[in-house]
Design a protein around this motif. Structure first.
Motif, PDB file in Angstrom:
ATOM      1  N   LYS A  83       0.733  -1.372   0.097  1.00  0.00           N
ATOM      2  CA  LYS A  83       0.080  -0.018   0.046  1.00  0.00           C
ATOM      3  C   LYS A  83       0.729   1.406  -0.192  1.00  0.00           C
ATOM      4  CE  LYS A  83      -4.210  -1.719   2.265  1.00  0.00           C
ATOM      5  NZ  LYS A  83      -4.830  -1.665   3.386  1.00  0.00           N
ATOM      6  N   HIS A  84       2.045   1.120   0.785  1.00  0.00           N
ATOM      7  CA  HIS A  84       2.909   2.276   0.788  1.00  0.00           C
ATOM      8  C   HIS A  84       3.660   2.575  -0.595  1.00  0.00           C
ATOM      9  CE1 HIS A  84       5.709   5.141   2.474  1.00  0.00           C
ATOM     10  NE2 HIS A  84       6.793   4.359   1.906  1.00  0.00           N
ATOM     11  N   TYR A  85       3.880   1.457  -1.185  1.00  0.00           N
ATOM     12  CA  TYR A  85       4.520   1.664  -2.670  1.00  0.00           C
ATOM     13  C   TYR A  85       3.527   2.364  -3.399  1.00  0.00           C
ATOM     14  CZ  TYR A  85       5.668  -0.009  -7.297  1.00  0.00           C
ATOM     15  OH  TYR A  85       5.846  -0.297  -8.740  1.00  0.00           O
ATOM     16  N   LEU A  86       2.178   2.491  -3.478  1.00  0.00           N
ATOM     17  CA  LEU A  86       1.354   2.635  -4.165  1.00  0.00           C
ATOM     18  C   LEU A  86       0.835   4.122  -4.030  1.00  0.00           C
ATOM     19  CD1 LEU A  86      -1.127  -0.362  -4.959  1.00  0.00           C
ATOM     20  CD2 LEU A  86       0.219   0.803  -6.686  1.00  0.00           C
ATOM     21  N   THR A  87       0.737   4.396  -2.413  1.00  0.00           N
ATOM     22  CA  THR A  87       0.423   5.732  -2.380  1.00  0.00           C
ATOM     23  C   THR A  87       1.586   6.818  -2.671  1.00  0.00           C
ATOM     24  OG1 THR A  87       1.171   5.025   0.278  1.00  0.00           O
ATOM     25  CG2 THR A  87      -1.199   5.090  -0.306  1.00  0.00           C
ATOM     26  N   GLU A  88       2.753   6.122  -2.309  1.00  0.00           N
ATOM     27  CA  GLU A  88       3.973   7.081  -2.739  1.00  0.00           C
ATOM     28  C   GLU A  88       3.783   7.361  -4.018  1.00  0.00           C
ATOM     29  OE1 GLU A  88       7.455   4.458  -2.209  1.00  0.00           O
ATOM     30  OE2 GLU A  88       8.507   5.749  -1.020  1.00  0.00           O
ATOM     31  N   ARG A  89       3.230   6.623  -5.072  1.00  0.00           N
ATOM     32  CA  ARG A  89       3.209   7.006  -6.559  1.00  0.00           C
ATOM     33  C   ARG A  89       1.809   7.499  -6.776  1.00  0.00           C
ATOM     34  NH1 ARG A  89       6.626   3.357  -5.471  1.00  0.00           N
ATOM     35  NH2 ARG A  89       8.391   3.080  -6.802  1.00  0.00           N
ATOM     36  N   TYR A  90       0.713   7.349  -6.210  1.00  0.00           N
ATOM     37  CA  TYR A  90      -0.670   7.453  -6.641  1.00  0.00           C
ATOM     38  C   TYR A  90      -1.388   8.192  -5.748  1.00  0.00           C
ATOM     39  CZ  TYR A  90       0.188   4.953 -10.884  1.00  0.00           C
ATOM     40  OH  TYR A  90       0.699   4.479 -12.245  1.00  0.00           O
ATOM     41  N   SER A  91      -0.699   8.628  -4.642  1.00  0.00           N
ATOM     42  CA  SER A  91      -1.412   9.472  -3.322  1.00  0.00           C
ATOM     43  C   SER A  91      -2.191   8.639  -2.675  1.00  0.00           C
ATOM     44  CB  SER A  91      -1.946  10.805  -3.627  1.00  0.00           C
ATOM     45  OG  SER A  91      -3.278  10.332  -4.363  1.00  0.00           O
ATOM     46  N   ASP A  92      -2.808   8.828  -1.476  1.00  0.00           N
ATOM     47  CA  ASP A  92      -3.814   8.325  -0.592  1.00  0.00           C
ATOM     48  C   ASP A  92      -4.979   7.938  -1.459  1.00  0.00           C
ATOM     49  OD1 ASP A  92      -2.263   8.511   1.482  1.00  0.00           O
ATOM     50  OD2 ASP A  92      -3.158  10.305   2.395  1.00  0.00           O
ATOM     51  N   PHE A  93      -5.207   8.582  -2.696  1.00  0.00           N
ATOM     52  CA  PHE A  93      -6.444   8.210  -3.508  1.00  0.00           C
ATOM     53  C   PHE A  93      -6.505   6.891  -3.807  1.00  0.00           C
ATOM     54  CE2 PHE A  93      -9.313   8.791  -6.799  1.00  0.00           C
ATOM     55  CZ  PHE A  93     -10.048   9.889  -6.514  1.00  0.00           C
ATOM     56  N   VAL A  94      -5.411   5.981  -3.916  1.00  0.00           N
ATOM     57  CA  VAL A  94      -5.513   4.615  -4.292  1.00  0.00           C
ATOM     58  C   VAL A  94      -6.164   3.762  -3.208  1.00  0.00           C
ATOM     59  CG1 VAL A  94      -3.686   4.715  -6.033  1.00  0.00           C
ATOM     60  CG2 VAL A  94      -3.171   4.118  -3.503  1.00  0.00           C
ATOM     61  N   LEU A  95      -6.282   4.433  -1.829  1.00  0.00           N
ATOM     62  CA  LEU A  95      -6.727   3.426  -0.980  1.00  0.00           C
ATOM     63  C   LEU A  95      -8.320   4.097  -0.901  1.00  0.00           C
ATOM     64  CD1 LEU A  95      -4.058   4.322   1.740  1.00  0.00           C
ATOM     65  CD2 LEU A  95      -4.197   2.337   0.205  1.00  0.00           C
ATOM     66  N   TYR A  96      -9.065   2.973  -0.656  1.00  0.00           N
ATOM     67  CA  TYR A  96     -10.783   3.163  -0.801  1.00  0.00           C
ATOM     68  C   TYR A  96     -10.944   3.679   0.912  1.00  0.00           C
ATOM     69  CZ  TYR A  96     -12.660   1.865  -5.026  1.00  0.00           C
ATOM     70  OH  TYR A  96     -13.182   1.788  -6.135  1.00  0.00           O
ATOM     71  N   ASP A  97     -10.120   3.136   1.608  1.00  0.00           N
ATOM     72  CA  ASP A  97     -10.111   3.583   3.157  1.00  0.00           C
ATOM     73  C   ASP A  97      -8.947   4.741   3.340  1.00  0.00           C
ATOM     74  OD1 ASP A  97     -12.282   2.697   4.363  1.00  0.00           O
ATOM     75  OD2 ASP A  97     -11.006   0.905   5.213  1.00  0.00           O
ATOM     76  N   PRO A  98      -9.333   6.016   3.495  1.00  0.00           N
ATOM     77  CA  PRO A  98      -8.364   7.114   3.640  1.00  0.00           C
ATOM     78  C   PRO A  98      -7.812   6.860   4.910  1.00  0.00           C
ATOM     79  CG  PRO A  98     -10.153   7.893   3.373  1.00  0.00           C
ATOM     80  CD  PRO A  98     -10.787   6.608   3.330  1.00  0.00           C
TER      81      PRO A  98
END
Lengths: 142, 180
Positions: A83-98
């Motif tokens: 999840k960290h890998y993805l939020t680093e690139r695409y921001s918290d927006f990639v998580l359904y639960d902010p």
């Protein structure tokens, strides 16, 4: 009639399996790994079609990101690390639960706040009503 | 209390509703702010479109600001943006790096031959692996990288002449003031 029912049931069973498998099959080592993958990608948003999760989306980018998630799982990364890998690139927006932090405080606590405010308002109006009710009872003619 | 509560309550809800409508008409919900702004651009080593044997990497670009423009021949909005890059984009005074995203090299070449090539260099990322590091989720996207290799500005969607004048050109001018 029962035969039709059985056919429908079988169809439902297969369709459930298909939606989990068909998008693109990945070489999972075990059922546990596959379940973990499905669980994780359901929590991640597809950036192209924002109302779909990575698990459901047919978008090209979603496919690429599924493969990236799979590759990270293979090298032993934890769900949090992925999840960290993805939020680093695409921001918290990639998580359904902010995540819960200062910027999302209102988002998380807003509903509770609204509930408390409503409750306070209701209690205040009810307090105002009680004397009038007792008054009414006293005024009631026998 | 009973009588005064509904009116301000209703007014508050109406105001919130109005704000929501206004906000959504001025902000594209598809435009997600990049977490990469003011962070070092991801390291990349990508083959050049014209000489696939040679590659361009991040370290060789250090020392001067440049603009990375993600495009593809299959991308319709890139076609809209293209004439703007051909005119205003070329006058920016910094190298334009075309980032050919998930595209067939021969189709990309044909596309550039047909519409003109505004780029100083074109690099290709056919698999889209490096694009994930850049947080690319739709072409066209543009990244302004400074001389130190840090991403300073990102634009998602096609550039217009107006956007270049009001956003990109001032951002480049600011970089010039920093490092004379």
């Amino acid at each position: 009639m029962t035969r039709l029912l059985w056919c429908l049931l079988a169809l439902f069973a297969v369709s459930g399996w298909a939606s989990a498998q068909a998008i693109d099959p990945l070489p999972f080592k075990s059922r546990v790994e596959e379940v973990r993958f499905q669980h994780l990608t359901k929590q991640l948003r597809c950036m192209v079609c924002q109302n779909e999760s990575l698990a459901d989306s047919n978008a090209e980018l979603a496919r690429d990101l599924r493969h990236a998630v799979f590759a990270l799982m293979q090298v032993g990364k934890s769900d949090a690390q992925i999840k960290h890998y993805l939020t680093e690139r695409y921001s918290d927006f990639v998580l359904y639960d902010p995540p819960f932090r200062r910027g999302t405080l209102l988002l998380w606590l807003g509903p509770i706040l609204l509930l408390l405010l409503t409750a306070a308002a209701l209690i205040a109006t009810d307090r105002g009503r009680i004397p009038s009710r007792t008054q009414a009872r006293q005024e009631e003619p026998w | 209390m009973m009588r005064t509560l509904p009116l301000p309550g209703f007014a508050l809800l109406t105001a919130l509703f109005g704000f929501g409508i206004r906000w959504n008409s001025h902000h594209d919900p598809h435009e997600v702010p990049s977490p990469l702004i003011d962070k070092p651009a991801p390291a990349f080593v990508l083959p050049r479109l014209d000489h696939p044997g040679q590659s361009l990497d991040k370290t060789s670009m250090l020392g001067r600001p440049y603009l990375v423009n993600v495009f593809a021949s299959w991308c319709i909005a890139c076609g809209e943006e293209h004439p703007v890059l051909m005119t205003a984009g070329r006058k920016l005074g910094i190298p334009l790096i075309g980032y050919n995203y998930k595209d067939d090299p021969s189709e990309a070449k044909a596309w550039l031959a047909r519409h003109g090539n505004p780029y100083d260099q074109v690099i290709t990322d056919r698999s889209g692996r490096t694009a994930i590091d850049f947080g690319v989720y739709g072409a066209p996207e543009s990244f302004l990288v400074d001389a130190g290799g840090v991403i300073r500005y990102k634009h998602i969607g096609p550039f217009t002449a107006e956007l270049i004048a009001t956003e990109l050109a001032p951002a480049i001018a600011a970089l010039r003031r920093e490092a004379p």
